[in-house]
Design a protein around this motif. Structure first.
Motif, PDB file in Angstrom:
ATOM      1  N   VAL A 254       0.849  -1.172   0.000  1.00 33.93           N
ATOM      2  CA  VAL A 254       0.000   0.000   0.000  1.00 33.93           C
ATOM      3  C   VAL A 254       0.897   1.239   0.000  1.00 33.93           C
ATOM      4  O   VAL A 254       1.992   1.223   0.576  1.00 33.93           O
ATOM      5  N   THR A 255       0.458   2.292  -0.680  1.00 32.86           N
ATOM      6  CA  THR A 255       1.214   3.545  -0.751  1.00 32.86           C
ATOM      7  C   THR A 255       0.641   4.545   0.246  1.00 32.86           C
ATOM      8  O   THR A 255      -0.583   4.714   0.336  1.00 32.86           O
ATOM      9  N   VAL A 256       1.527   5.196   0.990  1.00 34.34           N
ATOM     10  CA  VAL A 256       1.113   6.189   1.973  1.00 34.34           C
ATOM     11  C   VAL A 256       1.732   7.528   1.597  1.00 34.34           C
ATOM     12  O   VAL A 256       2.957   7.646   1.466  1.00 34.34           O
ATOM     13  N   ASN A 257       0.895   8.524   1.414  1.00 33.18           N
ATOM     14  CA  ASN A 257       1.343   9.896   1.163  1.00 33.18           C
ATOM     15  C   ASN A 257       1.124  10.720   2.427  1.00 33.18           C
ATOM     16  O   ASN A 257       0.002  10.783   2.941  1.00 33.18           O
ATOM     17  N   VAL A 258       2.185  11.331   2.913  1.00 29.77           N
ATOM     18  CA  VAL A 258       2.103  12.167   4.116  1.00 29.77           C
ATOM     19  C   VAL A 258       2.248  13.620   3.694  1.00 29.77           C
ATOM     20  O   VAL A 258       3.240  14.007   3.056  1.00 29.77           O
ATOM     21  N   PHE A 259       1.256  14.419   4.050  1.00 30.25           N
ATOM     22  CA  PHE A 259       1.267  15.851   3.746  1.00 30.25           C
ATOM     23  C   PHE A 259       1.452  16.615   5.054  1.00 30.25           C
ATOM     24  O   PHE A 259       0.645  16.461   5.984  1.00 30.25           O
ATOM     25  N   ILE A 260       2.501  17.430   5.121  1.00 35.20           N
ATOM     26  CA  ILE A 260       2.760  18.239   6.313  1.00 35.20           C
ATOM     27  C   ILE A 260       1.954  19.529   6.206  1.00 35.20           C
ATOM     28  O   ILE A 260       2.029  20.241   5.202  1.00 35.20           O
ATOM     29  N   LEU A 261       1.168  19.808   7.229  1.00 36.33           N
ATOM     30  CA  LEU A 261       0.333  21.016   7.249  1.00 36.33           C
ATOM     31  C   LEU A 261       1.118  22.177   7.865  1.00 36.33           C
ATOM     32  O   LEU A 261       1.704  22.043   8.951  1.00 36.33           O
ATOM     33  N   ASP A 262       1.089  23.295   7.178  1.00 38.82           N
ATOM     34  CA  ASP A 262       1.856  24.465   7.609  1.00 38.82           C
ATOM     35  C   ASP A 262       1.200  25.148   8.800  1.00 38.82           C
ATOM     36  O   ASP A 262      -0.027  25.196   8.918  1.00 38.82           O
ATOM     37  N   GLU A 263       2.040  25.642   9.709  1.00 35.46           N
ATOM     38  CA  GLU A 263       1.586  26.469  10.818  1.00 35.46           C
ATOM     39  C   GLU A 263       2.335  27.798  10.769  1.00 35.46           C
ATOM     40  O   GLU A 263       3.427  27.894  10.201  1.00 35.46           O
ATOM     41  N   ASN A 264       1.758  28.812  11.377  1.00 39.39           N
ATOM     42  CA  ASN A 264       2.360  30.149  11.348  1.00 39.39           C
ATOM     43  C   ASN A 264       3.458  30.238  12.407  1.00 39.39           C
ATOM     44  O   ASN A 264       3.289  30.795  13.490  1.00 39.39           O
TER      45      ASN A 264
END
Length: 314
Positions: A254-264
């Motif tokens: 299975v392929t896992v894509n991790v997206f990092i969410l930006d914070e200020n």
């Protein structure tokens, strides 16, 4: 026997299966003063009637048949018998259900129960096969027997994930050791064929996965081993493999894509020539400049995603 007439009559139950014939010794004697006698032998043959239904017995049976068994594989041995004689004792067997099995006559009243189709334990793990035996008497008599056939599992199913691609969203600066994702695969097989282990295959983010994340091989839970900075890495991908414990083992990925969410987490930065802290910069403005006259342009940037700084005069 009537002593006067010599007639022989039935006085009890006659069963040909117990006595197929009777031998009688008869004596005849006259009534003279000096009686004379004679003897004869009477042989009574009992004619059979169809009063016994066939009997079915399972003489041997496999505990379970493998689900990958080929057609013709013997499952059990069945014996039929009928106490009657002649055509009344001739028996025919058949299966009345629609099942992947059939009967093969091996010798006289011996039948082999064999596989006659594909088996799949995940679809049907047990078959109740009804065998009926019928004689050729008039009227014919029959009996039936239900034979339970159990299907044994083989490792013919690879683990399955609910999705082929998982997208995971993770806030930057999240604490080290936090749970990123929990991947669970399902295997319809049983026992050791459904026991799974999880592992990483590869990543394409340019960094070693071992410095970023860790996976629990038993549960499929994935944890971070570093805190992520959106400004350094905003997305990465890796592959997880689930492998069962069957022989031979089967696996799926299975392929896992991790997206990092930006914070200020970054302050705006003023670009040169006005970026030196405490520096005093001067611009010449004509005495006759009217309102709206362009004096200069101050530029500032913010490393956070899509954040445009707003400048104010102080």
């Amino acid at each position: 026997m009537n002593k006067v007439t010599g007639e022989i009559t039935v006085k009890g139950t006659i069963d040909r299966e117990e006595n197929a014939a009777f031998e009688l010794h008869v004596q005849a004697k006259d009534r003279s003063a000096s009686p004379r006698t004679t003897h004869c032998k009477v042989l009574v043959e009992v004619i059979d009637v169809n009063d016994n239904a066939p009997a079915i017995s399972v003489t041997s049976m496999m505990n379970a048949v493998r689900e990958d068994a080929r057609s013709g594989t013997a499952v059990g041995l069945i014996t039929v018998s009928d106490k009657d004689g002649g055509v009344n004792g001739k028996v025919h067997c058949k299966i009345v259900d629609s099942v992947p099995f059939k009967l093969l006559s091996s010798y006289k009243n011996y039948y082999s129960l064999v596989v006659d189709g594909s088996l799949d334990r995940e679809t049907t793990s047990q078959y109740n096969v009804t065998v009926i035996a019928t004689d050729e008497g008039i009227p014919p008599l029959s009996s039936n027997s239900v034979i339970s056939v159990y299907v044994a599992d083989v490792n013919d199913n690879a683990p399955r994930f609910s999705e082929t691609i998982f997208n995971v969203y993770l806030k930057e600066n999240s604490p080290v050791g936090g749970l990123i994702a929990s991947l669970t695969a399902h295997d319809p097989d049983m026992n050791e064929n459904t026991q799974m282990s999880y592992s990483f295959l590869e990543g394409n983010n340019g960094k070693s996965l071992s410095t970023m994340i860790n996976i629990n091989s038993l549960t499929g839970e994935i944890y971070s081993i570093q805190s992520f900075n959106f400004e350094d890495v905003n997305t990465f991908q890796f592959h997880v493999q689930a492998t069962d414990s069957g022989v031979p083992p089967l696996s799926t990925n299975v392929t896992v894509n991790v997206f990092i969410l930006d914070e200020n987490d970054n302050s705006p930065v003023i670009l040169p020539p006005y970026s030196d802290h405490g520096a005093v910069n001067s611009e010449n403005v004509p005495y006759s400049a009217e309102a709206g006259y362009f004096v200069t342009k101050i530029r500032a940037v913010d490393a956070d995603c899509r954040r445009l700084p707003t400048c104010f005069l102080d």
